[in-house]
Motif scaffolding. Structure first.
Motif, PDB file in Angstrom:
ATOM      1  N   ASN A 183       0.790   2.431   5.864  1.00 46.54           N
ATOM      2  CA  ASN A 183       0.455   3.284   5.094  1.00 46.54           C
ATOM      3  C   ASN A 183       0.952   4.593   5.056  1.00 46.54           C
ATOM      4  O   ASN A 183       1.202   5.359   4.002  1.00 46.54           O
ATOM      5  N   ASP A 184       1.564   5.079   6.138  1.00 48.37           N
ATOM      6  CA  ASP A 184       2.101   6.189   6.568  1.00 48.37           C
ATOM      7  C   ASP A 184       3.203   6.201   7.372  1.00 48.37           C
ATOM      8  O   ASP A 184       2.956   6.271   8.567  1.00 48.37           O
ATOM      9  N   PRO A 185       4.540   5.607   6.981  1.00 56.35           N
ATOM     10  CA  PRO A 185       5.240   5.071   8.147  1.00 56.35           C
ATOM     11  C   PRO A 185       6.365   6.561   8.331  1.00 56.35           C
ATOM     12  O   PRO A 185       7.383   6.071   8.954  1.00 56.35           O
ATOM     13  N   THR A 186       5.784   7.668   8.228  1.00 58.58           N
ATOM     14  CA  THR A 186       6.799   8.600   8.444  1.00 58.58           C
ATOM     15  C   THR A 186       7.336   8.600   9.915  1.00 58.58           C
ATOM     16  O   THR A 186       8.498   9.030  10.026  1.00 58.58           O
ATOM     17  N   VAL A 187       6.416   8.655  11.052  1.00 57.68           N
ATOM     18  CA  VAL A 187       6.828   8.768  12.335  1.00 57.68           C
ATOM     19  C   VAL A 187       7.517   7.504  12.710  1.00 57.68           C
ATOM     20  O   VAL A 187       8.568   7.628  13.321  1.00 57.68           O
ATOM     21  N   TYR A 188       7.078   6.216  12.295  1.00 54.03           N
ATOM     22  CA  TYR A 188       7.670   5.135  12.645  1.00 54.03           C
ATOM     23  C   TYR A 188       8.909   4.788  12.225  1.00 54.03           C
ATOM     24  O   TYR A 188       9.916   4.692  12.954  1.00 54.03           O
TER      25      TYR A 188
END
Length: 299
Positions: free
Chosen positions: A207-212
């Motif tokens: 849903n929010d893959p920014t960090v990954y």
């Protein structure tokens, strides 16, 4: 099995951001709380919620979502230079202080969280009483070596599909996702269907893959982010608390990637769960609970 209800939920300020947390049990009970540090980077606490059962043994449990995911502040506009190991170490220190547990606590780190807590422990914080490193490689170069081995053992054609899409930059395709799932079902979670807690964290990542994406990459075995050359082997001899190492027989964190913890931490013992892959707390919950409670009693 029904989990005990949380005794508190909320957020603590972390600079201009907020870190979400959940407490199960009484932080003032006299026993050190177990602070649970999830994997990813970029996952959430959800898949580790079964550890709340430890509160029934008297140990309060603290779960939290690391910055960028779950209930903590999301920062989708931040680039890879923002998401650093030091950022997440600072967030952990801040949480311990804000909750008033920094003088007496145990850390449980799973996957990426295991490396993070090892680095934290190597600084010898005065309040740390014990350390659990679960399903965690000691370095990403080791991890990548072993990923190549595990990928080569997948059913015929699966790794060829993965490699083709990785070379083409089409890791967001349905065909790649289906091939990726073959690996996950063998080396991440062998339960079918996947437990609700794990599905919750899995979908939170995407849903929010920014960090990954910034630190890891598109999935567990194709690490092309900022962590690809990082590890904690250099600091493991500095860990001065009794350490429990956990892994699964079919774990993507293979014995070769875990061995440095056993070899280099002065006071360490290693438990391998014979029917588990990367999530023994879900795959073998009773054996896992027994191993963890036995360790906590030994402290």
């Amino acid at each position: 099995m029904a989990l005990p209800a949380p005794s508190a939920k909320g957020t603590v300020p972390f600079g201009e951001y907020k870190t979400w947390y959940r407490v199960t049990g009484d932080l003032g009970c006299g026993l050190p709380p177990v602070v649970v540090v999830h994997g990813g980077p970029g996952s959430t606490h959800d898949y580790l919620l079964p550890l709340a059962r430890l509160a029934e043994e008297g140990h309060p449990v603290v779960h939290y979502d690391q910055l960028g995911n779950g209930g903590s502040t999301h920062l989708p506009g931040r680039g890879a230079d923002f998401w650093t190991v030091d950022l997440f170490l600072a967030e952990l220190d801040n949480l311990l202080t804000a909750l008033g547990v920094a003088d007496d606590y145990v850390l449980y780190g799973q996957s990426w969280g295991g490396l993070l807590v090892a680095r934290h422990a190597a600084a010898r914080p005065a309040g740390l009483r014990g350390l659990v490193v679960a399903n965690s490689p000691a370095s990403y170069p080791l991890w990548l070596e072993e990923m190549a081995v595990l990928r080569s053992q997948l059913p015929p054609g699966v790794n060829d599909t993965l490699l083709r899409h990785e070379a083409a930059g089409t890791t967001d395709s349905q065909e790649y996702y289906e091939a990726m799932t073959v690996f996950y079902e063998k080396h991440v979670c062998r339960l079918k269907p996947w437990p609700r807690e794990y599905q919750a964290s899995f979908y939170e990542v995407y849903n929010d893959p920014t960090v990954y994406y910034a630190m890891n990459g598109p999935n567990e075995f194709h690490v092309i982010g900022s962590l690809r050359d990082w590890g904690v082997e250099d600091c493991l001899p500095d860990i001065a608390v009794p350490t429990l190492i956990l892994s699964g027989r079919y774990d993507e964190a293979t014995p070769k990637t875990v061995q440095p913890y056993q070899d280099l931490i002065p006071d360490a013992r290693w438990v391998i769960f014979e029917e588990s892959s990367h999530l023994p707390h879900l795959e073998e919950p009773d054996a896992f609970h027994e191993a963890l409670t036995t360790y906590l009693k030994s402290l």
